[in-house]
Design an enzyme around this catalytic site. Sequence first.
Site, mmCIF file in Angstrom:
data_model
loop_
_atom_site.group_PDB
_atom_site.id
_atom_site.type_symbol
_atom_site.label_atom_id
_atom_site.label_comp_id
_atom_site.label_asym_id
_atom_site.label_seq_id
_atom_site.Cartn_x
_atom_site.Cartn_y
_atom_site.Cartn_z
ATOM 1 N N ASP A 203 2.323 -6.020 17.646
ATOM 2 C CA ASP A 203 2.307 -4.851 16.760
ATOM 3 C C ASP A 203 1.928 -5.300 15.351
ATOM 4 O O ASP A 203 2.442 -6.301 14.843
ATOM 5 C CB ASP A 203 3.690 -4.184 16.749
ATOM 6 C CG ASP A 203 3.677 -2.881 15.972
ATOM 7 O OD1 ASP A 203 3.427 -1.842 16.585
ATOM 8 O OD2 ASP A 203 3.938 -2.910 14.745
ATOM 9 N N ILE A 204 1.001 -4.567 14.708
ATOM 10 C CA ILE A 204 0.576 -4.886 13.337
ATOM 11 C C ILE A 204 1.673 -4.457 12.365
ATOM 12 O O ILE A 204 2.115 -3.300 12.367
ATOM 13 C CB ILE A 204 -0.742 -4.179 12.995
ATOM 14 C CG1 ILE A 204 -1.847 -4.615 13.972
ATOM 15 C CG2 ILE A 204 -1.146 -4.479 11.563
ATOM 16 C CD1 ILE A 204 -3.156 -3.876 13.788
ATOM 17 N N GLU A 246 -1.146 0.962 16.994
ATOM 18 C CA GLU A 246 -1.397 -0.408 16.528
ATOM 19 C C GLU A 246 -0.784 -1.444 17.465
ATOM 20 O O GLU A 246 -0.641 -2.605 17.091
ATOM 21 C CB GLU A 246 -0.838 -0.590 15.109
ATOM 22 C CG GLU A 246 0.675 -0.530 14.999
ATOM 23 C CD GLU A 246 1.209 0.880 14.755
ATOM 24 O OE1 GLU A 246 2.281 1.012 14.152
ATOM 25 O OE2 GLU A 246 0.540 1.851 15.168
#
Length: 328
Positions: A203-204, A246
Site C-alpha cells: 500500500d502506498i 493504491e
Amino acid sequence: MDTQLDTAPCGYFSLSNKGIIQAVNYTLLQMLNFERDELLNKHIETILSVTNKLFFHTYFTPHIELYGQVDEMYFSLRSKDKQDIPVLLNGIRQERDGISCIDCVAVAIRKRIEHEKDVMQSKLKLEELYTATNEANKQLELLHAEYERKQQELIQINGELESFANTDALTGLKNRRYFRVKLLAAFAEFQQEGTPLSLLIIDIDYFKKINDTYGHPTGDLVLAGLAQLLQETSREQDLAARFGGEEFVIMLPGATADEAVRIAEQYRIAADMAQFGGYKITVSIGAATAVQDDTKESLLEKADQALYASKSNGRNRVTHADEVNGKP
C-alpha cells in the site's frame, strides 16, 4: 434412496449449497469405485482433479446460481484410483423441506469420445480421397488457407479480449479477478503438494495526500510507475497485480516466511529509492505465508492484518503476519 434411482443407468448425486455430497446412487459409486460412506458428507472436490475443481468453482457454481440449472457441461470426475472419468453433467437447483440443494446427473461418455475419434478418422480418410484430383486439391488448399487465416484472427481477437478482461487498464498489471483465480490454483497446489506459498499486500503511504495536493493525474503517474517497478523487481515465478486503489498484491510461489520478508524488503527499498515523475513515495507491506489450516481468504486476511500493523507502526516498513500473531 429408492431402488430405481439407486440403480438408474446414470450417476446421480445431490449437493448442499456448500458443495457437500448429501446423496449418491450406486451407479455413480460403481463408476468411480467408491463406497457410499467414502463420499457421503464429503465435498464434491473429493471426486474432482485440481483442474476440474477450478472449473467447478469458476463455471458450474456461478452458472447454476445465475440460471438455476446446468445442461450437458463436460467434466472429468476423479475415481478412487485417480483415473479421470469423462462425463456430461446436468444439474438443477431444487428445494426440499425448505432446504436448497443441487441435484446432479452424470452420464459417462467414454464410448461417445471413442466414437467421435472413429468419426474423425473416417473424415480424414474421406478428405484424402477428395485430394485425388488436382482441382479438388487446389480448392481444398484454398479453403484451408482461408480457414487458417480466420482461425488465427479469431485466436488473436480472443487473446486480446482475455488480456483486456484480466488486465488493469491504468497500470498494465493483472487485475484483482485474475489474481484470485491464480491464487485459487496456487492454493490447491499448496494443499496437495505442500509447496510453500506466500503473498504480499503493498500500500502506498499517504496516497490520498498525493491526489489531494497534486491531482489525480499525478496519482495515476505514481501508480503506473510503482506498478512498473514491482514488475521489474519480481521474480519470474511471481505474480504482481493491482488489487484496487493504491493497493497491490504479489503472490510468491515457493517462498517461505523468511523469504517473503526478504523479498518484501527489496520492494520497499526499491520504492523508497525511486522517483516517479519527480515525486517520491514510501510503501507499507504486509506479508503472510500459508499454513495447512488456511484458506485463500484467510491468507489474504492475514496479509491485510500485517499491512495494517505496518501502517500503524509508522509506515514504510514490512510486517509478517507471524509477528502480528506472536509467532517466532
